[in-house]
Enzyme design. Structure first.
Site, PDB file in Angstrom:
ATOM      1  N   ASP A   1      -3.156 -18.194   3.194  1.00  0.00           N
ATOM      2  CA  ASP A   1      -4.155 -18.972   2.443  1.00  0.00           C
ATOM      3  C   ASP A   1      -4.848 -19.989   3.347  1.00  0.00           C
ATOM      4  O   ASP A   1      -6.065 -20.121   3.346  1.00  0.00           O
ATOM      5  CB  ASP A   1      -3.557 -19.633   1.180  1.00  0.00           C
TER       6      ASP A   1
ATOM      7  N   ASP B   1      -6.513  -6.031   4.779  1.00  0.00           N
ATOM      8  CA  ASP B   1      -7.616  -5.488   3.979  1.00  0.00           C
ATOM      9  C   ASP B   1      -8.540  -6.626   3.542  1.00  0.00           C
ATOM     10  O   ASP B   1      -9.755  -6.580   3.728  1.00  0.00           O
ATOM     11  CB  ASP B   1      -7.015  -4.762   2.757  1.00  0.00           C
TER      12      ASP B   1
ATOM     13  N   ASP C   1     -12.696  -7.971   5.152  1.00  0.00           N
ATOM     14  CA  ASP C   1     -13.962  -8.174   4.444  1.00  0.00           C
ATOM     15  C   ASP C   1     -14.424  -9.623   4.601  1.00  0.00           C
ATOM     16  O   ASP C   1     -15.614  -9.893   4.767  1.00  0.00           O
ATOM     17  CB  ASP C   1     -13.839  -7.819   2.953  1.00  0.00           C
TER      18      ASP C   1
ATOM     19  N   LYS D   1       2.798 -14.698   4.665  1.00  0.00           N
ATOM     20  CA  LYS D   1       3.113 -15.605   3.553  1.00  0.00           C
ATOM     21  C   LYS D   1       4.634 -15.755   3.512  1.00  0.00           C
ATOM     22  O   LYS D   1       5.280 -15.584   2.468  1.00  0.00           O
ATOM     23  CB  LYS D   1       2.558 -15.007   2.245  1.00  0.00           C
TER      24      LYS D   1
ATOM     25  N   TYR E   1       0.802  -1.225   0.000  1.00  0.00           N
ATOM     26  CA  TYR E   1       0.000   0.000   0.000  1.00  0.00           C
ATOM     27  C   TYR E   1       0.834   1.274   0.000  1.00  0.00           C
ATOM     28  O   TYR E   1       0.285   2.378   0.009  1.00  0.00           O
ATOM     29  CB  TYR E   1      -0.983  -0.017   1.184  1.00  0.00           C
TER      30      TYR E   1
END
Ligand code: NAI
Ligand code: MG
Length: 331
Positions: A203, A227, A231, A170, A123
Site C-alpha cells: 500500500d 498485476d 497498470d 504485505k 492466481y
C-alpha cells in the site's frame, strides 16, 4: 529460420497484431510466423478458448507473440492468459515502464521494471463457495518460486546495470505467505552485493510510486500485486497503450502487452499498437535481433516526437492504421 507463434487474440488484439506484423515486416524482420487462434472466438468451434494445438505450437517454436484474450468476469472459463503462463511455466512476467518522448504525463524520469511472479499466489484460481453468502480463495506462495523470481530480478539488474531491487509485499498481514516471499528475496539479495535491496509494503508502495516514481528501479513481487502495480506504473507514463511485457520461462517465452482486449474500443481502428509493438521489440531482443528492435524503437520515438500521428489514448486523433503507417515510413 526462427519461427514464432502468433496469437492475435480478442477485442483490439487482431488490430494491434496486424499493425505490429506490418511494422516488423517493414523493419526487415527475418522471423517466420505461425498463426494460431485462441480466445472467445474459438470456443464454439474448439470447445475451449485454449486449444491444445496452440500450446503445442508454442512448445514447438518456444517463442510467441500474443494479443490480449478476454476473460469473463465472475463466471465462465478460466483465464487463458493465466493457464498459458502456468502450462508453459513462464514464471517471470517482465514489464519495463519508461517515459516516451513527447508523451504528456505528470511524471518524469520514470524508468521502472516490474518483475511479477507469474505462476502462483491467488492466481492459482483455487476458490470455493463455502456456503451461501460465503466464499474463499487460496493464496499459494512457495520458497522455490519466490527464490526463482528474486533471482530473475537480480540477474536482470546485473545484466542491465540496474542499481536497486525493491521487493513489494504485505508481510505485515500475510505473515506466512508474503513473509516467505520477502524472506526469499532477502536471502537471494545476499548473492548480489553490487545491487541495492529494499522492501516496501504494497500500500505504501502505491503511494510512493505516485509521489516519487523516479526513485524506484526494479520492483519484484507476487502475482496479484504485480498485476495491479503494472497498470499503475503504465498510468505513470501515459497509459496501457504504451507498455510492453514478456512472460519468460526456461523453455519458452510469450511476449504480450500489459493491456487487455479493450472491448470499449475494439474494431474501431483506434487502439494504440505501440504496446504490442514494443513487446515485439522485447521478443527481437530475446532472439538477439537487437539491431532491428533498436530501429523500430527509434521509429516509434520519432513519430511520438513529431506528434503528428498520435492515437486518442495519448490525446491525438489518429487511427491505428495512420500511426502504423507513420512508423513504417520512418523505417
Ligand atoms: P484493458 O487493458 O483491456 O483496458 C483498460 C482501458 O485501457 C480501456 O479504457 C481501454 O480502451 C484502454 N486501452 C487498453 N489498451 C489500449 C490500447 N492499446 N490503446 C488504447 N487504449 C487502450 O482492461 P479491461 O477493460 O479491464 O479488460 C478487458 C478484457 O481484457 C478483460 O476480459 C480482461 O480479462 C482482459 N485482459 C487480458 C489480458 C491479457 O490477455 N494478457 C490482460 C488484461 C486484461
Ligand atoms: Mg493485468
Amino acid at each position: 529460420m526462427q519461427k514464432v507463434t502468433i496469437i492475435p487474440g480478442d477485442g483490439i488484439g487482431p488490430e494491434v497484431m496486424g499493425a505490429t506484423l506490418r511494422i516488423l515486416a517493414a523493419a526487415g524482420s527475418p522471423l517466420e510466423w505461425e498463426e494460431v487462434e485462441a480466445g472467445e472466438k474459438v470456443i464454439e468451434r474448439e470447445g475451449t478458448p485454449l486449444p491444445i494445438s496452440v500450446l503445442d505450437s508454442i512448445k514447438r517454436n518456444k517463442v510467441a507473440l500474443k494479443g490480449p484474450i478476454t476473460t469473463p468476469v465472475g463466471k465462465g472459463f478460466k483465464s487463458v492468459n493465466v493457464t498459458l503462463r502456468k502450462e508453459l511455466n513462464l514464471y517471470a512476467n517482465l514489464r519495463p515502464v519508461k517515459n516516451l518522448p513527447n508523451v504528456r504525463t505528470r511524471f518524469e524520469n520514470v524508468d521502472l521494471v516490474v518483475v511479477r511472479e507469474n505462476t502462483e499466489d491467488l492466481y492459482v484460481g483455487i476458490e470455493r463457495q463455502v456456503e451461501e453468502g460465503r466464499a474463499e480463495a487460496i493464496k499459494i506462495i512457495s520458497a522455490d518460486a519466490s527464490r526463482r523470481i528474486a533471482h530473475f530480478a537480480f540477474e536482470y539488474a546485473k545484466m542491465y546495470n540496474r542499481k536497486k531491487v525493491t521487493a513489494v509485499h504485505k508481510a505485515n498481514i500475510l505473515k506466512l505467505t508474503d513473509g516467505l516471499f520477502l524472506e526469499c528475496c532477502k536471502e537471494v539479495s545476499r548473492d548480489y552485493p553490487q545491487v541495492n535491496f529494499d522492501e516496501k509494503i504494497v500500500d505504501n508502495m502505491c503511494m510512493q510510486l505516485v509521489q516519487f516514481p523516479e526513485s524506484f528501479d526494479i520492483l519484484v513481487m507476487p502475482n496479484l500485486y504485480g498485476d495491479i502495480l503494472s497498470d499503475l506504473a503504465a498510468g505513470l507514463v501515459g497509459g496501457l497503450g504504451l507498455v510492453p511485457g514478456a512472460n519468460i520461462g526456461d523453455n519458452a517465452a510469450v511476449f504480450e502487452a500489459v493491456h487487455g482486449s479493450a472491448p470499449d474500443i475494439a474494431g474501431m481502428n483506434k487502439a494504440n499498437p505501440i504496446a504490442l509493438l514494443l513487446s515485439a521489440c522485447m521478443m527481437l531482443d530475446y532472439l538477439k535481433y537487437q539491431d532491428i528492435s533498436q530501429r523500430i524503437r527509434a521509429a516509434v520515438d520519432q513519430v511520438l516526437l513529431e506528434g503528428q500521428f498520435i492515437t486518442s489514448d495519448l490525446g491525438g486523433s489518429s487511427s491505428t492504421n495512420e500511426i502504423t503507417e507513420a512508423i513504417m515510413a520512418k523505417l
